[in-house]
Motif scaffolding. Structure first.
Motif, short mmCIF file in Angstrom:
data_model
loop_
_atom_site.label_atom_id
_atom_site.label_comp_id
_atom_site.label_asym_id
_atom_site.label_seq_id
_atom_site.Cartn_x
_atom_site.Cartn_y
_atom_site.Cartn_z
N VAL A 120 0.88 -1.17 0.00
CA VAL A 120 0.00 0.00 0.00
C VAL A 120 0.91 1.21 0.00
CG1 VAL A 120 -1.79 1.29 1.22
CG2 VAL A 120 -1.86 -1.22 1.17
N THR A 121 1.02 1.86 -1.16
CA THR A 121 2.04 2.90 -1.36
C THR A 121 1.46 4.31 -1.46
OG1 THR A 121 1.88 2.48 -3.73
CG2 THR A 121 3.62 1.32 -2.51
N HIS A 122 0.13 4.41 -1.60
CA HIS A 122 -0.50 5.71 -1.78
C HIS A 122 -1.77 5.80 -0.92
CE1 HIS A 122 1.99 5.24 -5.33
NE2 HIS A 122 1.79 6.49 -5.70
N LEU A 123 -1.91 6.89 -0.22
CA LEU A 123 -3.13 7.18 0.53
C LEU A 123 -3.76 8.43 -0.08
CD1 LEU A 123 -1.95 6.66 4.23
CD2 LEU A 123 -3.21 5.04 2.78
N ILE A 124 -5.07 8.36 -0.37
CA ILE A 124 -5.76 9.47 -1.03
C ILE A 124 -7.02 9.80 -0.24
CG2 ILE A 124 -6.81 10.30 -3.16
CD1 ILE A 124 -4.95 7.20 -3.69
N ASP A 125 -7.10 11.03 0.23
CA ASP A 125 -8.30 11.46 0.96
C ASP A 125 -8.29 12.98 1.05
OD1 ASP A 125 -10.20 12.02 3.29
OD2 ASP A 125 -10.36 9.85 3.06
N PRO A 126 -9.44 13.65 0.83
CA PRO A 126 -9.47 15.11 0.94
C PRO A 126 -9.29 15.62 2.36
CG PRO A 126 -11.66 14.24 0.48
CD PRO A 126 -10.71 13.11 0.34
N ASP A 127 -9.36 14.73 3.36
CA ASP A 127 -9.20 15.12 4.76
C ASP A 127 -7.83 14.66 5.25
OD1 ASP A 127 -9.38 15.74 7.43
OD2 ASP A 127 -11.32 14.78 7.74
N ARG A 128 -6.90 15.58 5.33
CA ARG A 128 -5.53 15.19 5.69
C ARG A 128 -5.37 14.86 7.17
NH1 ARG A 128 -4.69 20.91 4.58
NH2 ARG A 128 -4.04 22.03 6.48
N ARG A 129 -6.42 15.04 7.96
CA ARG A 129 -6.37 14.62 9.37
C ARG A 129 -6.24 13.10 9.49
NH1 ARG A 129 -11.83 17.47 11.44
NH2 ARG A 129 -12.47 16.51 9.46
N LEU A 130 -6.60 12.38 8.44
CA LEU A 130 -6.64 10.93 8.50
C LEU A 130 -5.31 10.26 8.15
CD1 LEU A 130 -10.07 10.45 6.65
CD2 LEU A 130 -9.67 10.56 9.12
N PHE A 131 -4.39 11.00 7.59
CA PHE A 131 -3.17 10.38 7.07
C PHE A 131 -2.30 9.77 8.17
CE2 PHE A 131 -3.54 13.44 3.30
CZ PHE A 131 -4.14 12.47 2.51
N PRO A 149 3.81 5.54 3.03
CA PRO A 149 3.12 5.80 1.77
C PRO A 149 3.19 7.27 1.37
CG PRO A 149 1.52 5.72 3.53
CD PRO A 149 2.86 5.41 4.16
N LYS A 150 2.96 7.53 0.09
CA LYS A 150 2.76 8.89 -0.38
C LYS A 150 1.31 9.29 -0.07
CE LYS A 150 5.86 8.05 -4.31
NZ LYS A 150 5.96 8.03 -5.80
N CYS A 151 1.10 10.55 0.28
CA CYS A 151 -0.23 11.00 0.67
C CYS A 151 -0.71 12.10 -0.27
CB CYS A 151 -0.23 11.51 2.11
SG CYS A 151 0.17 10.23 3.33
N PHE A 152 -1.96 11.99 -0.69
CA PHE A 152 -2.55 12.94 -1.63
C PHE A 152 -3.96 13.30 -1.18
CE2 PHE A 152 0.37 10.21 -3.88
CZ PHE A 152 1.05 11.04 -4.77
N GLN A 153 -4.32 14.56 -1.27
CA GLN A 153 -5.71 14.95 -1.09
C GLN A 153 -6.49 14.83 -2.40
OE1 GLN A 153 -4.86 18.82 1.14
NE2 GLN A 153 -6.71 18.12 2.21
N ASP A 154 -5.82 14.99 -3.51
CA ASP A 154 -6.47 15.01 -4.82
C ASP A 154 -6.14 13.72 -5.58
OD1 ASP A 154 -7.36 15.54 -7.44
OD2 ASP A 154 -6.89 17.68 -7.25
N ILE A 155 -7.17 12.92 -5.89
CA ILE A 155 -6.96 11.66 -6.60
C ILE A 155 -6.26 11.88 -7.94
CG2 ILE A 155 -9.32 11.83 -7.54
CD1 ILE A 155 -7.37 8.57 -6.85
N ARG A 156 -6.49 13.01 -8.59
CA ARG A 156 -5.88 13.26 -9.90
C ARG A 156 -4.37 13.30 -9.80
NH1 ARG A 156 -9.70 18.37 -10.96
NH2 ARG A 156 -9.08 18.57 -8.77
N LYS A 157 -3.85 13.84 -8.72
CA LYS A 157 -2.40 13.90 -8.54
C LYS A 157 -1.83 12.50 -8.32
CE LYS A 157 -2.01 18.36 -8.87
NZ LYS A 157 -1.31 18.98 -10.04
N ALA A 158 -2.53 11.69 -7.56
CA ALA A 158 -2.06 10.33 -7.32
C ALA A 158 -2.02 9.53 -8.62
CB ALA A 158 -2.95 9.64 -6.30
#
Length: 466
Positions: free
Chosen positions: A64-75, A90-99
């Motif tokens: 599991v290398t990428h986490l994607i969620d608009p709420d960065r409190r969850l990372f 993992p790499k963390c992204f708020q925007d799925i398009r960037k991931a």
């Protein structure tokens, strides 16, 4: 938009795999080797997303290398979970398009809110990623079909999160569909999950860590309130589908499975209401729907109140007479192991198919997910276009059918048990709707057709051409 049944879909996918080099490859274009790690990104990491992370980390050769969620409190919490199970940061992204721009990402596991499921699936397919998408795969019927088209056109592996299809006890559904108990006249399904009132939450500014614009995505812009983020969005039409499309889609899928060659119905009607709570929620907390599949009717019950349970019977026509047969669980059959794809559960099955590129080995193919999700949407469309009526008598829209009458009696009994005065109370009687399973449109009802899709908020638009 062309329509494809499962056989046509699989034939096209298998045929394409022999001639197009992208099939059977990583998103980078290189071929998967037996020892290559598959890099998974999880989109939507609260709640069910945590289960996805845990399940994928159990599978050898999966990271599991990428986490994607608009709420960065969850990372932070999910990073700790991954590292605690032996994974790397993992790499963390708020925007799925960037991931999705990252070529190191091979597959996306979608556990977002329902209104995001299809768009993430389609975007991921277009970016060359395989997809595991939670139920329901769509927020409306149009979206589900577009997921099917995206998987087919982009030659991606897309699994639906109706994990009962990976269970070893569901030979029963196959046996019923094969006619081993006689001709099926009525298939019953039910979804019972106790819920409480969500009350009322006032509008306020969203927390600074939450990108609320991204969270809304395809949904209309509206004031933020705490009944949306993070769970009660299920009970609002803009973001959820009620419990019939939440917990209910699992049982809906298993019930449709029993009906020979069932895809979508010829007609639907749904009745119900949101009783007792007088809260902010919009979706019904007591509901049932009747679907016409030609020789077979499907009756599906949903309640969010404590109950002793409804009828779990299937009604058959055997040797010229109607015989009720009660089957309480898959364990009632002598040989409960159902033929299914590789892997011991639905996540392992997905990963095995990502490696093999054999979409025909998926336990919960996206086409099956589309059909079962669409049933939930059709029931809700009938309900939303209905009218209020007194509970004192059965509405004529329900017709004259013994099993439907039994279901309406159960509905009234439930309300009496909850203290509802049937002489004073009203409920929503859904509009009876005729449907064409081939075109996936209603017959002669433009108002209902409008609810097969939605107005999308740019740039979060589910495309009409994939």
């Amino acid at each position: 938009m062309p329509r494809h049944d499962r056989r046509t879909f699989l034939a096209a996918a298998v045929g394409a795999a022999a001639t197009v080099t992208i099939a059977g490859t990583k998103s980078t274009g290189s071929v998967f080797g037996a020892n290559d790690a598959i890099c998974v990104g999880v989109a939507g990491i609260r709640g069910r997303g945590g289960d996805h992370i845990g399940e994928f980390l159990k599978i050898p050769g999966v990271r599991v290398t990428h986490l994607i969620d608009p709420d960065r409190r969850l990372f932070a919490g999910r990073i700790k979970q991954i590292q605690g199970q032996g994974g790397g940061a993992p790499k963390c992204f708020q925007d799925i398009r960037k991931a999705l721009e990252d070529k190191d990402l091979d597959a996306v596991s979608v556990a977002t809110c329902n209104h995001w499921h299809s768009l993430v699936t389609i975007w991921a397919c277009q970016a060359g990623k395989d997809v595991y998408v939670e139920k329901p795969c769509s927020h409306n019927v149009f979206e589900g079909r577009q997921c099917v088209e995206a998987a087919r056109r982009c030659q991606r592996i897309v699994q639906h999160g109706t994990q009962r299809r990976s269970g070893n006890g569901w030979q029963l559904a196959r046996d019923i569909a094969a006619g081993k108990f006689g001709r099926l006249l009525v298939a019953r399904g039910r979804s019972y999950r106790v819920r409480n009132s969500i009350g009322h939450k006032p509008p306020k500014d969203p927390p600074p860590e939450l990108d609320y614009n991204l969270w809304l995505g395809p949904a209309p812009m509206q004031p933020y309130h705490e009944n949306l983020v993070h769970y009660n969005w299920h009970w609002f039409w803009d973001t959820g589908n009620g419990d019939i499309g939440n917990n209910g889609v699992h049982a809906m899928d298993a019930t449709r499975w029993q009906i020979p060659n069932a895809t979508l119905p010829n007609a639907v009607i749904s009745v119900g209401g949101r009783f007792l709570w007088n809260d902010q929620g919009q979706t019904p907390n007591l509901q049932f729907a009747v679907f016409d599949f030609g020789p077979t009717k499907m009756i599906f019950e949903v309640t969010e109140f404590k109950t002793e349970g409804g009828r779990d019977d299937r009604v058959f026509d055997s040797k010229g007479k109607v015989e009720p047969i009660t089957v309480t669980s898959p364990a009632d059959v002598k040989n409960p192991t159902a033929p299914r794809g590789p892997g011991s559960n639905i996540f392992e099955n997905f990963i095995a198919c990502v490696r093999s590129r054999r979409s025909q080995d998926l336990d919960a193919h996206i086409l099956e997910g589309h059909y079962s999700s669409a049933l939930c949407h059709l029931a809700n469309i009938s309900y939303r276009l209905g009218h209020d009526a007194p509970l004192a008598k059965k509405p004529p829209e329900l017709g004259d059918h013994e099993e439907v009458d039994k279901t309406f009696a159960w509905f009234r009994e439930m309300l009496v048990g909850l203290g509802v005065d049937l002489k004073k109370a009203t409920f929503r009687v859904g509009r009876p709707l005729k449907f064409d399973p081939k075109t996936e449109k209603f017959l002669g009802d433009a108002e209902a057709d409008k609810l097969l899709t939605r107005e999308y908020r740019a740039p979060f638009v589910v495309p009409r051409e994939v």
